[in-house]
Write an enzyme that holds these catalytic residues in place. Structure first.
Site, PDB file in Angstrom:
ATOM      1  N   ASN A 142     -57.606  69.358 -45.405  1.00 49.90           N
ATOM      2  CA  ASN A 142     -56.272  69.912 -45.579  1.00 49.90           C
ATOM      3  C   ASN A 142     -56.413  71.430 -45.451  1.00 49.90           C
ATOM      4  O   ASN A 142     -57.481  71.923 -45.089  1.00 49.90           O
ATOM      5  CB  ASN A 142     -55.714  69.502 -46.949  1.00 49.90           C
ATOM      6  CG  ASN A 142     -54.191  69.524 -46.957  1.00 49.90           C
ATOM      7  OD1 ASN A 142     -53.583  70.519 -46.560  1.00 49.90           O
ATOM      8  ND2 ASN A 142     -53.575  68.452 -47.415  1.00 49.90           N
ATOM      9  N   ASN A 189     -51.983  62.441 -50.264  1.00 54.09           N
ATOM     10  CA  ASN A 189     -52.133  63.890 -50.070  1.00 54.09           C
ATOM     11  C   ASN A 189     -52.721  64.505 -51.333  1.00 54.09           C
ATOM     12  O   ASN A 189     -52.009  64.832 -52.273  1.00 54.09           O
ATOM     13  CB  ASN A 189     -50.768  64.493 -49.725  1.00 54.09           C
ATOM     14  CG  ASN A 189     -50.854  65.981 -49.460  1.00 54.09           C
ATOM     15  OD1 ASN A 189     -51.821  66.637 -49.857  1.00 54.09           O
ATOM     16  ND2 ASN A 189     -49.843  66.532 -48.807  1.00 54.09           N
ATOM     17  N   PHE A 190     -54.052  64.617 -51.350  1.00 59.22           N
ATOM     18  CA  PHE A 190     -54.756  65.273 -52.453  1.00 59.22           C
ATOM     19  C   PHE A 190     -55.216  66.675 -51.999  1.00 59.22           C
ATOM     20  O   PHE A 190     -56.204  67.202 -52.483  1.00 59.22           O
ATOM     21  CB  PHE A 190     -55.995  64.469 -52.884  1.00 59.22           C
ATOM     22  CG  PHE A 190     -55.686  63.140 -53.537  1.00 59.22           C
ATOM     23  CD1 PHE A 190     -54.384  62.757 -53.838  1.00 59.22           C
ATOM     24  CD2 PHE A 190     -56.723  62.257 -53.872  1.00 59.22           C
ATOM     25  CE1 PHE A 190     -54.118  61.519 -54.439  1.00 59.22           C
ATOM     26  CE2 PHE A 190     -56.466  61.036 -54.474  1.00 59.22           C
ATOM     27  CZ  PHE A 190     -55.157  60.656 -54.753  1.00 59.22           C
ATOM     28  N   CYS A 248     -74.229  89.920 -13.388  1.00 53.94           N
ATOM     29  CA  CYS A 248     -73.869  90.972 -14.343  1.00 53.94           C
ATOM     30  C   CYS A 248     -72.842  91.921 -13.732  1.00 53.94           C
ATOM     31  O   CYS A 248     -72.994  92.374 -12.596  1.00 53.94           O
ATOM     32  CB  CYS A 248     -75.114  91.751 -14.753  1.00 53.94           C
ATOM     33  SG  CYS A 248     -74.766  93.139 -15.844  1.00 53.94           S
ATOM     34  N   CYS A 261     -52.834  69.471 -50.539  1.00 58.86           N
ATOM     35  CA  CYS A 261     -51.939  70.621 -50.394  1.00 58.86           C
ATOM     36  C   CYS A 261     -52.276  71.689 -51.425  1.00 58.86           C
ATOM     37  O   CYS A 261     -52.224  71.433 -52.626  1.00 58.86           O
ATOM     38  CB  CYS A 261     -50.490  70.172 -50.528  1.00 58.86           C
ATOM     39  SG  CYS A 261     -49.344  71.529 -50.335  1.00 58.86           S
ATOM     40  N   CYS A 272     -76.063  88.674 -27.540  1.00 60.22           N
ATOM     41  CA  CYS A 272     -75.721  89.172 -26.213  1.00 60.22           C
ATOM     42  C   CYS A 272     -74.961  88.124 -25.409  1.00 60.22           C
ATOM     43  O   CYS A 272     -73.982  88.419 -24.731  1.00 60.22           O
ATOM     44  CB  CYS A 272     -76.983  89.619 -25.475  1.00 60.22           C
ATOM     45  SG  CYS A 272     -78.269  88.360 -25.412  1.00 60.22           S
ATOM     46  N   CYS A 324     -73.452  93.779 -24.069  1.00 53.74           N
ATOM     47  CA  CYS A 324     -74.686  93.262 -24.671  1.00 53.74           C
ATOM     48  C   CYS A 324     -75.542  94.412 -25.189  1.00 53.74           C
ATOM     49  O   CYS A 324     -76.207  94.292 -26.225  1.00 53.74           O
ATOM     50  CB  CYS A 324     -75.465  92.410 -23.673  1.00 53.74           C
ATOM     51  SG  CYS A 324     -75.869  93.263 -22.127  1.00 53.74           S
ATOM     52  N   CYS A 371     -71.109  88.452 -23.888  1.00 58.24           N
ATOM     53  CA  CYS A 371     -71.049  88.579 -22.426  1.00 58.24           C
ATOM     54  C   CYS A 371     -69.792  87.901 -21.875  1.00 58.24           C
ATOM     55  O   CYS A 371     -69.556  86.731 -22.148  1.00 58.24           O
ATOM     56  CB  CYS A 371     -72.287  87.956 -21.784  1.00 58.24           C
ATOM     57  SG  CYS A 371     -72.262  88.088 -19.983  1.00 58.24           S
ATOM     58  N   CYS A 401     -87.146  90.914 -28.236  1.00 56.11           N
ATOM     59  CA  CYS A 401     -85.974  90.017 -28.330  1.00 56.11           C
ATOM     60  C   CYS A 401     -86.266  88.867 -29.278  1.00 56.11           C
ATOM     61  O   CYS A 401     -87.227  88.133 -29.090  1.00 56.11           O
ATOM     62  CB  CYS A 401     -85.612  89.486 -26.943  1.00 56.11           C
ATOM     63  SG  CYS A 401     -84.275  88.268 -26.976  1.00 56.11           S
TER      64      CYS A 401
END
Lengths: 435, 440
Positions: free
Chosen positions: A204, A131-132, A346, A134, A392, A352, A396, A386
Site C-alpha cells: 500500500n 485494506n490493512f 561516446c 491505508c 559512470c 561520467c 551515461c 576503478c
C-alpha cells in the site's frame, strides 16, 4: 504464444494486470471501461462506511521533468453509498464474468466485517482484499495501516474475515493488503498467513509529505491553509515495493501467493514484480496519470517477453529471480569488474568524469586536447583504480556506451562469510590511489 | 539635461520582420532546459567566445531560477541579450552540443538564453554595482558592443568611462546593422541603455575623435583609451556604372530600413553581390521586404561561400536564387540601374573569356566587405595597423601605452559575441594597466 491466464490465490483473471483499489476503480462505469481496455481484474475502491473527502487530495512529485514520478494522496475510502457500490459490482460481474472483481474492504467491528462480507458475496465478488494498508485518515480511526502495523490485530481480523467468507461462500479467496509503513514486512505477512488468508497484496502507500508550497509555507496537497501527511506511490516507490515483495517471497516460512503493487508503470516493471514473486500485479498511479489504455502495451509487452524467454504461463515466471536474491555476506568479494568506454559511441558529455570525480573513486579522467572535439573529449578509465561501482554507466546518456567488464584477477570466489569463517583469501581493495 | 540620443523612429521598414526564432514561454523553456544533459566541462561553454557557463544557466531555468540564470549569462557576457538573438549558435554553442553526436536535436541554447535575458529585462532585475571609485577615467571610441562590454567591466572595477560616439544612436551595429529577423534596432538601443544602467558611463553622441576632439586632448583628459570603432563604409566594386542610383552598399542599405522607412514598391529584381553573412542577411531581408526576384551573385562556389550554410539554406526556403562563380563587370541603366553585366568565373575565380551575360536589376546591394578603418588610429606612434585592423596583444593592448582596441576594428569583422569578449578582456587589461600592473 504465452498464456497470460492468471490464478492468484484462487482469483482468476485473463491476465495478471489488475487495477489497484483506488480512484480508477471508484465505480462500475469506470471498471467496465477498464475491462474493455484489457485489464484482467479490478480491486474495487475500498468499501466501508462512506466518508467525506477533502479538496484537494493529490500531490505530484516532478523528477527531472517527469510529472507525477512520485505521487501522494490524502483521499480516503469510498464516499459512495454501499448499496450503489454493491449494485454496480453485480452489474460488472454480469457483463464480465471472466474478469476478476475483488472487493476491497475496511470496517471496524466483527459485526461490520460479517455484514460487509455477506453483501460482497451477494454482489458476486470473486475475492476480498482487506485494506490493512491505508496510512492516512483511516488509521487514525483504528483502521487501515493501524491494523496492518499490529500483527496480532491483523491476524484476528483476518481470521474473522476468513470465517465469514467461508460462512457465506466457502472457498472465497481473502487477500490481505499490507502496509509498507513497518520496519520489516515479514512478521505482517506471517500474521496474515496465521489468520488464514489466501494471499497478500503489497505494498500500500508509504506515509509521506510530497512537497511544500514555498510561497505559502504549507505542505501539499493544500486544504485551505493546512495539509496533512498522505500515502506515497507512483514510479518512485517501485524499489521499495520490490524489496518488500522479495523479502516476503524468499522467506521460507511464508507460502502464500502475492499480488504485487507499487510503482508499476509498464510491462517491464510488471515482469520484475513477477520475477520477484508476484502472481498478479496491481496498478493505480500510472493509470491515474495516463489512463486505462496503458494496459494494451502491458499485455503486448509481457506476451513478447514471455515468448522470447520461453515462458508458457505466468506460473513459470513467478519468483524466478528469488534464488538470486541473497544476503550481502554471501556475495563474491573477489568478483571484479571495471568500466570500459566505447570511444565510438561516446558523445563527450563527460558526465561520467564528474560523477566519478565527485561521487565515486576518481578514476575517470578527461583526455588532453580540444575541449570541443568529440574524439578528444572521450574520457579515459584508470582501470587500476576503478572499483566497478556502476556510477559512470548509470549517468551515461548513451545506450551501451559504458560497459562493466569482468576482470580475471586470479582469485577464487570468496564471500565475506567464507572469508570470516573459512579464511578464504580476498583480493586487494581498489580505489585506494596508493594509500 | 535632455537625452542627447535621438529616439528611434516608430515607423521603420524593419517592423515588417518577424523573429525567425520566436521567444520561448516559460513552459517551453523548462521543457527544453530539462532536456540538457548538464555536461561537465561542457563543449558549448568552450565554443562560446565569452565562455558563458551554459549548463549552469540552463539548469537554473529548469529549476525556475530565472533570475540566477540570467545572472550566470551576464556574469560572462553583459551583452547576453543581443547575443542570444544574433549569435550564429549553429556554429558555436549549439553546434558543439553533444546531442549532435547522438543524432538528437541539440539544445536550443540561444533561445534559452533569450528566455532568461528577456525575463531579466522585463522584470527589471539588476545585478551589478560599480566598484569603488578609483579616480581613473577611460575614453571609449564608438558606442558599439565592444565599447559597451568594456565600459561595463571598467565600471565594475571603479573606473569612470566616457563613450565618444560620432553617431546619434548607441549600440553600434546591434542598432543599425543586425538583420531584423534576428533583432530590431530598438533592442540594440534597449540593451545599450541597460548596460549604461550601472551608472558612471557618460555617452557623448556626435563626437568624432580627430575632428571634434584631438588625440592629444584625449590623452590629456583620459588615463586610457579603448578603440571600439568597428568597420568603415561598404567596400566599392570599382566597376563602371557603380555610381548609378540603385547601386548601394549593403550595410548602408540595412541601416536605411532599420532606422527608417524605404520604398521598394518599384523594385522587381535585386542583385546581392557577395557570399558572406552580410550578403545572406540582405537576401533574406530583400525577400521579406517584398522584392519578387532576389539573386545572390558570388564569385566562388556554393561550397566555398564564406557565409553560414544554415543561413543560405534558410534563404533558399524563402525563394532566394544564386549565380555562383560570377562577378559584375558593369552596371547599366538610364538615370538609374536597370541591368548588371556579369562575368562568369572559372574554378580559380578567373574570368572565362567571352562568358558575360546581362541580368535585370533595379536594386544592387554590394556586400563584399567593409572598409577597415584601423587607419584612423594608424597614424599614431606605436599603433600598428595590418591589413586594416589594429594590431594588439592577446588582451587588446596596442603598442601605444594606455591604448587598447577590441571588436571589429581589431578582429576585422566578427560576431557581437567576439566584440563582447574582446571588450571585456581589454577592460581587465586596462584595469591592470591603471593599477600599474600592466605587462606593457
Amino acid at each position: 504464444m504465452a498464456n497470460l491466464w492468471t490464478n492468484c490465490a484462487g482469483i482468476q483473471s485473463p491476465n495478471p494486470f489488475w487495477l489497484a483499489s483506488a480512484p480508477p476503480t471508484n465505480s462500475g462505469e469506470q471498471i467496465q471501461r477498464a475491462f474493455d481496455a484489457g485489464w484482467g481484474g479490478a480491486v474495487w475502491k475500498t468499501l466501508g462506511q462512506p466518508i467525506q473527502n477533502v479538496s484537494s487530495r493529490f500531490g505530484g512529485h516532478t523528477i527531472g521533468g517527469v510529472r507525477g514520478a512520485g505521487f501522494n494522496n490524502i483521499e480516503l475510502i469510498t464516499d459512495r453509498p454501499l448499496d450503489v457500490n454493491f449494485r454496480e459490482i453485480a452489474e460488472v460481474k454480469k457483463k464480465f464474468p471472466k474478469h476478476a472483481v475483488i472487493a476491497s474492504l475496511m470496517v471496524e467491528t466483527e459485526q461490520e466485517w460479517e455484514d460487509i462480507i455477506c453483501r460482497s458475496v451477494d454482489a458476486g465478488a470473486d475475492g476480498l482484499e482487506l485494506n490493512f494498508g491505508c496510512p492516512h485518515g483511516m488509521c487514525e480511526r483504528g483502521m487501515g495501516s493501524a491494523v496492518g502495523q499490529e500483527p496480532l490485530v491483523n491476524e484476528r481480523i483476518t481470521s474473522w474475515a476468513k470465517k465469514y467468507a467461508e460462512k457465506y461462500r466457502p472457498g472465497l479467496p481473502v487477500l490481505i493488503k499490507l502496509t509498507p509503513n513497518v520496519s520489516d514486512i515479514v512478521p505482517h505477512g506471517l500474521a496474515a498467513q496465521r489468520g488464514g488468508a489466501d494471499g497478500v497484496s503489497l505494498i500500500n502507500t508509504i506515509k509521506s509529505i510530497v512537497s511544500v508550497d514555498i510561497d505559502r509555507f504549507v505542505p501539499e496537497p493544500r486544504v485551505g491553509n493546512l495539509s496533512t501527511n498522505g500515502g506515497y506511490c507512483g514510479a518512485a516507490v517501485k524499489p521499495i515495493a520490490l524489496h518488500m515483495l522479495a523479502s516476503l517471497a524468499r522467506d521460507p516460512r511464508f507460502n502464500l501467493p502475492i499480488s504485487g503493487i507499487g510503482g508499476v508503470t509498464n510491462w517491464r516493471d510488471a515482469v520484475e514484480f513477477i520475477l520477484l514473486g508476484a502472481t498478479s500485479v496491481q496498478v493505480c498511479t500510472e493509470v491515474m496519470l495516463k489512463g486505462y489504455r496503458i494496459v494494451e502495451d502491458m499485455i503486448d509487452g509481457l506476451e513478447s517477453y514471455m515468448d522470447s524467454k520461453g515462458f508458457a504461463t505466468i506460473d513459470q515466471m513467478v519468483g524466478k529471480a528469488i534464488p538470486n536474491y541473497e544476503h550481502w555476506g554471501d556475495l563474491d568479494l573477489n568478483y571484479e569488474i571495471v568500466a570500459k568506454i566505447d570511444a565510438d559511441k561516446c558523445i563527450g558529455c563527460q558526465l561520467c568524469v564528474v560523477a566519478c570525480m565527485d561521487g565515486a573513486h576518481q578514476c575517470i579522467h578527461p583526455q588532453e586536447g580540444s575541449a570541443t572535439e568529440r574524439t578528444t573529449r572521450v574520457p579515459r578509465v584508470d582501470e587500476a583504480e576503478c572499483v566497478g561501482c556502476n556510477l559512470c554507466k548509470i549517468v551515461c546518456p548513451v545506450p551501451d556506451c559504458i560497459s562493466m567488464v569482468q576482470v580475471d584477477n586470479g582469485f577464487a570466489p570468496a564471500t565475506w562469510n567464507e572469508h570470516l569463517y573459512q579464511g578464504k583469501q580476498l583480493r586487494h581493495r581498489k580505489g585506494s590511489h596508493g594509500w | 539635461m535632455a537625452d542627447p540620443r535621438s529616439p528611434l523612429k516608430i515607423d521603420r521598414s524593419e517592423s515588417a520582420f518577424t523573429d525567425y526564432k520566436p521567444a520561448y514561454t516559460q513552459a517551453q523553456a523548462v521543457v527544453e532546459a530539462t532536456r540538457c544533459l548538464y555536461c561537465a566541462d561542457a563543449p558549448c561553454m568552450h565554443a562560446c567566445p565569452t565562455h558563458i557557463d551554459v549548463p549552469q544557466f540552463i539548469r537554473k531555468i529548469a529549476s525556475h531560477n530565472d533570475k540566477g540564470s540570467a545572472r550566470t549569462i551576464f556574469d560572462a557576457n553583459i551583452l547576453g541579450m543581443s547575443c542570444s538573438r544574433v549569435c550564429p549558435v549553429e556554429t558555436l554553442c549549439v553546434g558543439s552540443c553533444v546531442y549532435n553526436h547522438l543524432g538528437h536535436p541539440p539544445i536550443q541554447i540561444g533561445r534559452l538564453q533569450r528566455y532568461a535575458t528577456d525575463k531579466a529585462y522585463a522584470e527589471g532585475w539588476r545585478y551589478y554595482q560599480a566598484g569603488p571609485d578609483t579616480g581613473k577615467k577611460v575614453a571609449l571610441i564608438g558606442a558599439g558592443p565592444a565599447s559597451l562590454a568594456c565600459a561595463h567591466e571598467l565600471r565594475l572595477r571603479g573606473h569612470a568611462a566616457v563613450i565618444l560616439e560620432k553617431r546619434q544612436e548607441i549600440g553600434g551595429l546591434n542598432t543599425t546593422g543586425v538583420a531584423p529577423h534576428k533583432m530590431k534596432a530598438d533592442q540594440g538601443v534597449k540593451e545599450a541603455e541597460w548596460v549604461l544602467g550601472i551608472g558612471g558611463i557618460e555617452v557623448r553622441n556626435g563626437v568624432e575623435v580627430g575632428k571634434d576632439i584631438s588625440v592629444a586632448e584625449l590623452e590629456k583628459q583620459f588615463d586610457a583609451v579603448f578603440v571600439g570603432l568597428g568597420l568603415g563604409p561598404d567596400t566599392p566594386l570599382k566597376v563602371p556604372g557603380e555610381q548609378l542610383p540603385g547601386v548601394i552598399g549593403a550595410v548602408a542599405w540595412i541601416e536605411q530600413f532599420k532606422l527608417g522607412k524605404i520604398d521598394l514598391s518599384q523594385v522587381r529584381s535585386c542583385l546581392i553581390i557577395g557570399g558572406g553573412n552580410t550578403a545572406l542577411d540582405c537576401v533574406r531581408e530583400a525577400i521579406t521586404l517584398g522584392i519578387p526576384n532576389v539573386t545572390m551573385v558570388y564569385r566562388g562556389t556554393e561550397q566555398g561561400m564564406p557565409g553560414y550554410a544554415h543561413e543560405w539554406k534558410a534563404a533558399q526556403v524563402k525563394s532566394a536564387k544564386a549565380e555562383w562563380q560570377a562577378v559584375p563587370v558593369a552596371f547599366e541603366g538610364e538615370g538609374k540601374v536597370q541591368r548588371a553585366v556579369l562575368q562568369r568565373l572559372d574554378a580559380a575565380k578567373k574570368p572565362i573569356a567571352g562568358a558575360t551575360f546581362s541580368v535585370e536589376a533595379d536594386l544592387v546591394l554590394l556586400a563584399i566587405g567593409q572598409a577597415r578603418i584601423g587607419d584612423l588610429v594608424g597614424g599614431l606612434e606605436g599603433i600598428a595597423v595590418e591589413r586594416g585592423v589594429v594590431v594588439t596583444d592577446a588582451h587588446g593592448a596596442t603598442g601605444r601605452p594606455g591604448w587598447y582596441a577590441g571588436g571589429d576594428c581589431r578582429n576585422g569583422g566578427k560576431e557581437v559575441v567576439n566584440a563582447a569578449a574582446e571588450g571585456k578582456a581589454a577592460a581587465i587589461a586596462i584595469d591592470a594597466y591603471l593599477q600599474g600592473n600592466s605587462p606593457n
